[in-house]
Design an enzyme around this catalytic site. Structure first.
Site, PDB file in Angstrom:
ATOM      1  N   GLU A 121       0.858  -1.180   0.000  1.00  0.00           N
ATOM      2  CA  GLU A 121       0.000   0.000   0.000  1.00  0.00           C
ATOM      3  C   GLU A 121       0.905   1.245   0.000  1.00  0.00           C
ATOM      4  O   GLU A 121       1.887   1.281   0.745  1.00  0.00           O
ATOM      5  CB  GLU A 121      -0.899   0.026   1.244  1.00  0.00           C
ATOM      6  CG  GLU A 121      -1.962   1.121   1.160  1.00  0.00           C
ATOM      7  CD  GLU A 121      -2.833   1.205   2.403  1.00  0.00           C
ATOM      8  OE1 GLU A 121      -4.026   1.485   2.251  1.00  0.00           O
ATOM      9  OE2 GLU A 121      -2.320   0.996   3.514  1.00  0.00           O
ATOM     10  N   ALA A 254       1.100  -0.040  10.964  1.00  0.00           N
ATOM     11  CA  ALA A 254       0.709  -1.415  10.678  1.00  0.00           C
ATOM     12  C   ALA A 254      -0.008  -1.403   9.330  1.00  0.00           C
ATOM     13  O   ALA A 254      -0.389  -0.357   8.817  1.00  0.00           O
ATOM     14  CB  ALA A 254      -0.203  -1.966  11.776  1.00  0.00           C
ATOM     15  N   ASN A 257      -2.834  -6.149   5.349  1.00  0.00           N
ATOM     16  CA  ASN A 257      -2.799  -7.190   4.321  1.00  0.00           C
ATOM     17  C   ASN A 257      -3.715  -8.339   4.731  1.00  0.00           C
ATOM     18  O   ASN A 257      -3.663  -8.815   5.867  1.00  0.00           O
ATOM     19  CB  ASN A 257      -1.381  -7.731   4.146  1.00  0.00           C
ATOM     20  CG  ASN A 257      -0.350  -6.626   4.049  1.00  0.00           C
ATOM     21  OD1 ASN A 257      -0.422  -5.781   3.185  1.00  0.00           O
ATOM     22  ND2 ASN A 257       0.597  -6.638   4.976  1.00  0.00           N
ATOM     23  N   HIS A 289      -7.660  -2.235  15.055  1.00  0.00           N
ATOM     24  CA  HIS A 289      -7.813  -1.408  13.845  1.00  0.00           C
ATOM     25  C   HIS A 289      -7.544  -2.249  12.599  1.00  0.00           C
ATOM     26  O   HIS A 289      -8.357  -2.285  11.659  1.00  0.00           O
ATOM     27  CB  HIS A 289      -6.825  -0.233  13.911  1.00  0.00           C
ATOM     28  CG  HIS A 289      -6.859   0.667  12.713  1.00  0.00           C
ATOM     29  ND1 HIS A 289      -7.423   1.918  12.734  1.00  0.00           N
ATOM     30  CD2 HIS A 289      -6.380   0.506  11.446  1.00  0.00           C
ATOM     31  CE1 HIS A 289      -7.308   2.475  11.538  1.00  0.00           C
ATOM     32  NE2 HIS A 289      -6.661   1.637  10.748  1.00  0.00           N
ATOM     33  N   GLU A 290      -6.417  -2.941  12.592  1.00  0.00           N
ATOM     34  CA  GLU A 290      -6.057  -3.726  11.401  1.00  0.00           C
ATOM     35  C   GLU A 290      -7.021  -4.882  11.164  1.00  0.00           C
ATOM     36  O   GLU A 290      -7.338  -5.225  10.018  1.00  0.00           O
ATOM     37  CB  GLU A 290      -4.615  -4.238  11.516  1.00  0.00           C
ATOM     38  CG  GLU A 290      -3.560  -3.165  11.703  1.00  0.00           C
ATOM     39  CD  GLU A 290      -3.632  -2.042  10.671  1.00  0.00           C
ATOM     40  OE1 GLU A 290      -3.986  -2.322   9.504  1.00  0.00           O
ATOM     41  OE2 GLU A 290      -3.352  -0.888  11.037  1.00  0.00           O
ATOM     42  N   HIS A 293     -10.201  -3.942   9.501  1.00  0.00           N
ATOM     43  CA  HIS A 293     -10.010  -3.819   8.051  1.00  0.00           C
ATOM     44  C   HIS A 293     -10.235  -5.130   7.305  1.00  0.00           C
ATOM     45  O   HIS A 293     -10.461  -5.109   6.095  1.00  0.00           O
ATOM     46  CB  HIS A 293      -8.563  -3.394   7.762  1.00  0.00           C
ATOM     47  CG  HIS A 293      -8.325  -1.924   7.776  1.00  0.00           C
ATOM     48  ND1 HIS A 293      -9.114  -1.018   7.113  1.00  0.00           N
ATOM     49  CD2 HIS A 293      -7.332  -1.197   8.362  1.00  0.00           C
ATOM     50  CE1 HIS A 293      -8.615   0.201   7.286  1.00  0.00           C
ATOM     51  NE2 HIS A 293      -7.550   0.126   8.041  1.00  0.00           N
ATOM     52  N   GLU A 312     -10.234   3.743   6.340  1.00  0.00           N
ATOM     53  CA  GLU A 312      -9.509   4.154   7.543  1.00  0.00           C
ATOM     54  C   GLU A 312     -10.407   4.749   8.631  1.00  0.00           C
ATOM     55  O   GLU A 312     -10.208   4.480   9.811  1.00  0.00           O
ATOM     56  CB  GLU A 312      -8.393   5.134   7.166  1.00  0.00           C
ATOM     57  CG  GLU A 312      -7.355   4.548   6.222  1.00  0.00           C
ATOM     58  CD  GLU A 312      -6.649   3.313   6.787  1.00  0.00           C
ATOM     59  OE1 GLU A 312      -6.786   3.019   7.992  1.00  0.00           O
ATOM     60  OE2 GLU A 312      -5.972   2.628   5.997  1.00  0.00           O
TER      61      GLU A 312
END
Length: 844
Positions: A121, A254, A257, A289-290, A293, A312
């Site tokens: 990214e 972070a 993926n 948070h990750e 996603h 985000e």
């Protein structure tokens, strides 16, 4: 200036077979990528950057192609349109920029080692393999990776390994996903693995430089987070595993993926026996948070980068929703109030700031979109407003439908508003577009007019000069008076006779309860006095919000900065960490009004001593068993204040604690270690101590200890040692590029070291650009500098250096805004310095 070409319009890939032969010793890649897809025209293009393409073939026939480096493309002539398959053979270099495929360096027992990882990214997959490198161009990927393998090494990727043949590791095909989410890594790794209730394997991976126990906390949070999200989203996690990998070199915090989330070591690994609560909260929110996603961003992805906020902002809100469910005793929404809310309000008050939804015209502008204060923090506040309007039942129903409608595909902001609107019956899009499409936010002025009526008016709020374009927002007022509407859509409204309303309600009038809506309130003297007379009845969030809004109004010169100073004494004995956080943010901002070494600075130090003395006595230096979260989180603010005050007792106590732990500094309590080390460097420093701390910094794998050392070392006042710090900036064996900004900031904020740091930045700008210029955080070196500078001299130097760089893609907005930031402080100090210093003296 290069324009973005959208290759997906003419070629839609369906599947990639990616073969990579990676030679770590020579830092080379030999690759072969076969792409299957649909071409609507014979002349198509796919992305590449830095690839040396040797052949493009289809059905064993060589195809005509050209490499267009300016457009980061390979232009290919196909024999026909429609479904097609072609193979691109190429070679490339491993990068050392923490982008694409790159080595991460670390040491175990003095031996230098490396692992290979990826960061694709925003647009760096094209540095690893040719592809249509756009979020909308979703496809499936089959990875086959060969490398100079040593015994005991591990390789991991988005999907489980299928088999190994002739030294090549073949992985199961992925689900449909965007190129920027592809990931793999290999090297000597340790891991701990568990399984969720629904059968998803969850693992934490790290180098063997770490103790095994450092993986435990992350493993527990990750497992429970996936279980929480499966329930909250009412949508299963769609992959067989979720690996969390700590990389020793990592440019971002972070990266989400799909199935292989990568992290800075500091944001994943921690010592459960000696880590502060603050650091545990930080690590937990990064992980959640990750993992948010994995659905919101990975399963459903924004169509184009202009809707980056869709990824985000949502993940930023959900990290708090998740941690609040997993660790309710932490009261994590208080962290939202001390981090996301003030960051968004500060940044969004500067004229020229980007809106949450931003048009992107140039490839370099994509990385500039990642403005943490806007796309993350402000966007999260927007969604907190939405959640408050909808309630969780409608929110969850809307999200479930959103995922079902768009899974394995792409979406826009309008798609989200439609799903939430259908679930709630509210026209969410109409309300939220005023926040999404416009930069800035309003100040709502509440006053009792000459007729005795309570009126509210909205106007855009600026810190510094700002052009008022008559913007208007649909504001969720969250008032404690029923006379106020749920949404304020007009410039001005009248709520009726104030005395009557006050008698009916029996308490002072307030707006924005919970501080969840993205605006500030300016109460007139009548209303503010009423609130302050009942301030002890207010909850900590409201007390903090009151101080925060007054600070912002003072920065915007709508109220006198000097008027804040007497208020601080009202709150100095607060046991709330979030109130103390704002109190000391205001107190620390007073430093810009006092010149170093002046009598005014001495008065300010005495004022800090008065604010902090009783709290230091109450809390003490060392954490106590069973003390409250608030006390643990308040202690750092108090210790920082007492050391700035140069309280002789505190300096002595810190020195005694240092002496006790001198030969085992890593065992010092992480809650206070940074302050102990900084005190020692500043008051008892020597070259011997300096060298010892640098050596410890190089040797330790404990990210929390590293952070404390990084806080202490640049605070030296010795000119020779300051020069030594600067000499380490370009020595990656001491200061890794990922940590350089923190070292630079540490020296710049040190009055004795500021000139040396600023000289380095200007002298070595090209080196910095070459080293971290592709990093989405590169522009923040400018932000950090503007955050500290506040004198006319520094303003002129800043403009002289950065104005010639205004046409640099990705830096234009940042430079313009940061000039405005410094100008606003220079103007504020000119107008308020005498009054502020007088008010401080009167408190002593």
């Amino acid at each position: 200036m290069a324009k973005i070409e959208r290759f997906y319009n003419t070629f839609q890939p369906d599947h990639y077979d990616v073969y990579l032969d990676i030679d770590r010793k020579n830092k080379t890649i030999n690759g072969k990528t076969t792409i299957t897809g649909n071409a609507s025209v014979p002349n198509i293009a796919v992305n590449q950057k830095g690839l040396h393409v040797t052949s493009v073939q289809s059905a064993n026939q060589e195809l005509d192609f050209t490499t267009d480096n300016e457009a980061e493309a390979i232009r290919i002539t196909l024999p026909q349109t429609g479904n097609t398959t072609f193979t691109i053979t190429y070679d490339a270099k491993l990068t050392d920029s923490m982008m694409g495929i790159y080595p991460s360096y670390y040491e175990v027992n003095g031996e230098k080692k490396q692992i290979i990882g990826t960061q694709f990214e925003t647009t760096f997959a094209r540095q690893a393999f040719p592809c249509v490198d756009e979020p909308e161009a979703k496809a499936t990927f089959s990875l086959a990776i060969k490398f100079d393998e040593h015994p005991g090494e591990t390789i991991i990727a988005n999907m489980p390994e299928d088999h190994v043949e002739d030294g090549v590791h073949y992985f199961e095909p992925t689900v449909r996903m965007s190129t920027y989410l592809v990931a793999f890594a290999f090297g000597e790794l340790q891991s701990k693995i568990t399984e969720t209730k629904s059968g998803v394997k969850v693992g934490v991976f790290a180098t063997k430089a770490h103790q095994a126990k450092e993986l435990d906390f992350a493993l527990d949070i990750a497992k429970r987070a996936i279980e929480f999200y499966e329930d909250f989203y009412q949508t299963p996690y769609p992959l067989p595993h979720s690996w969390q990998l700590a990389l020793p070199d990592f440019s971002a915090g972070a990266m989400e993926n799909w199935g292989l989330v990568t992290y800075r070591e500091a944001y994943l690994l921690l010592d459960p026996d000696n880590t502060s609560l603050e650091m545990k909260q930080l690590v937990a929110t990064v992980i959640t948070h990750e993992l948010a996603h994995q659905w919101f961003g990975d399963l459903v992805t924004m169509k184009w980068w202009d809707d980056l906020w869709l990824n985000e902002s949502f993940a930023n809100m959900m990290e708090y929703v998740a941690v609040d469910a997993l660790q309710p005793d932490w009261h994590i929404w208080e962290l939202f109030q001390t981090s996301e809310a003030p960051m968004a309000l500060q940044r969004d008050a500067t004229d020229g700031v980007q809106s949450v939804h931003v048009t992107v015209n140039n490839p370099a502008e994509i990385d500039a979109l990642f403005d943490g204060a806007i796309v993350y923090a402000k966007g999260a506040r927007m969604l907190v407003m939405v959640r408050a309007l909808l309630g969780d039942k409608a929110l969850r129903e809307g999200l479930k439908n959103y995922f079902a409608a768009h899974k394995y595909n792409n979406a826009t902001g309008a798609d989200l508003w439609t799903a939430l609107g259908d679930a709630s019956g509210l026209n969410i899009g109409e309300i939220m577009n005023s926040w999404l499409e416009q930069p800035g936010y309003p100040v709502v002025t509440a006053k009792v007019d000459e007729n005795g009526d309570l009126t509210l008016s909205q106007q855009q709020f600026f810190i510094g000069d700002g052009k008022d374009n008559g913007r208007k927002w649909q504001i969720p007022l969250n008032s404690n008076y029923d006379a106020a509407p749920q949404i304020m859509a007009d410039y001005e409204i009248n709520l009726g006779n104030y005395e009557k309303l006050r008698q009916e309600n029996g308490h002072p009038f307030r707006l924005n309860r919970g501080n969840n809506s993205h605006f500030i309130v300016k109460y007139d003297e009548t209303l503010l006095t009423d609130i302050l007379n009942h301030v002890d009845e207010l909850d900590p969030i409201t007390q903090r919000q009151l101080l925060q809004d007054l600070r912002l109004l003072a920065q915007g010169q709508q109220v006198s900065y000097a008027s804040l100073i007497p208020l601080l004494a009202k709150f100095k004995d607060s046991k709330s960490s979030i109130v103390n956080a704002e109190l000391y943010q205001i107190a620390n901002s007073l430093k810009m009004f006092a010149k170093p070494g002046s009598p005014a600075e001495q008065e300010l130090r005495e004022f800090f001593d008065k604010l902090s003395k009783d709290q230091v006595n109450r809390l003490g230096w060392l954490p106590k068993d069973g003390e409250s979260n608030d006390d643990q989180l308040t202690r750092p603010y108090i210790l920082s204040a007492t050391l700035y005050a140069e309280n002789p007792t505190s300096i002595k106590q810190a020195h005694q604690i240092f002496a006790e732990y001198e030969n085992k500094l890593e065992n010092l309590s992480a809650d206070i270690r940074g302050f102990i080390l900084k005190n020692e460097v500043q008051h008892f420093g020597s070259e011997e101590l300096f060298d010892k701390l640098i050596k410890l910094y190089q040797q330790t794998a404990d990210a929390s200890f590293k952070q404390d050392l990084r806080m202490a070392v640049p605070s030296t006042t010795d000119p020779a040692l300051i020069s030594k710090v600067v000499s380490y900036f370009e020595n990656a064996n001491v200061v890794k590029p990922q940590d350089l900004r923190a070292w630079y900031h540490g020296l710049l904020v040190n009055n004795a070291g500021q000139q040396a740091a600023w000289n380095w930045l200007r002298d070595e700008w090209q080196w910095l650009n070459d080293t971290v210029g592709g990093d989405m955080e590169f522009a923040t070196f400018i932000t950090v500098t503007a955050g500290i500078f506040h004198t006319p001299e520094r303003l002129q130097e800043f403009k002289a250096f950065f104005e010639p760089k205004l046409d640099t893609p990705g830096l234009t907005r940042e430079i313009k805004m940061d000039i405005s930031v410094i100008e606003s402080k220079v103007d504020l100090i000119k107008n308020e310095q005498a009054a502020v210093n007088k008010a401080i003296a009167e408190q002593n």
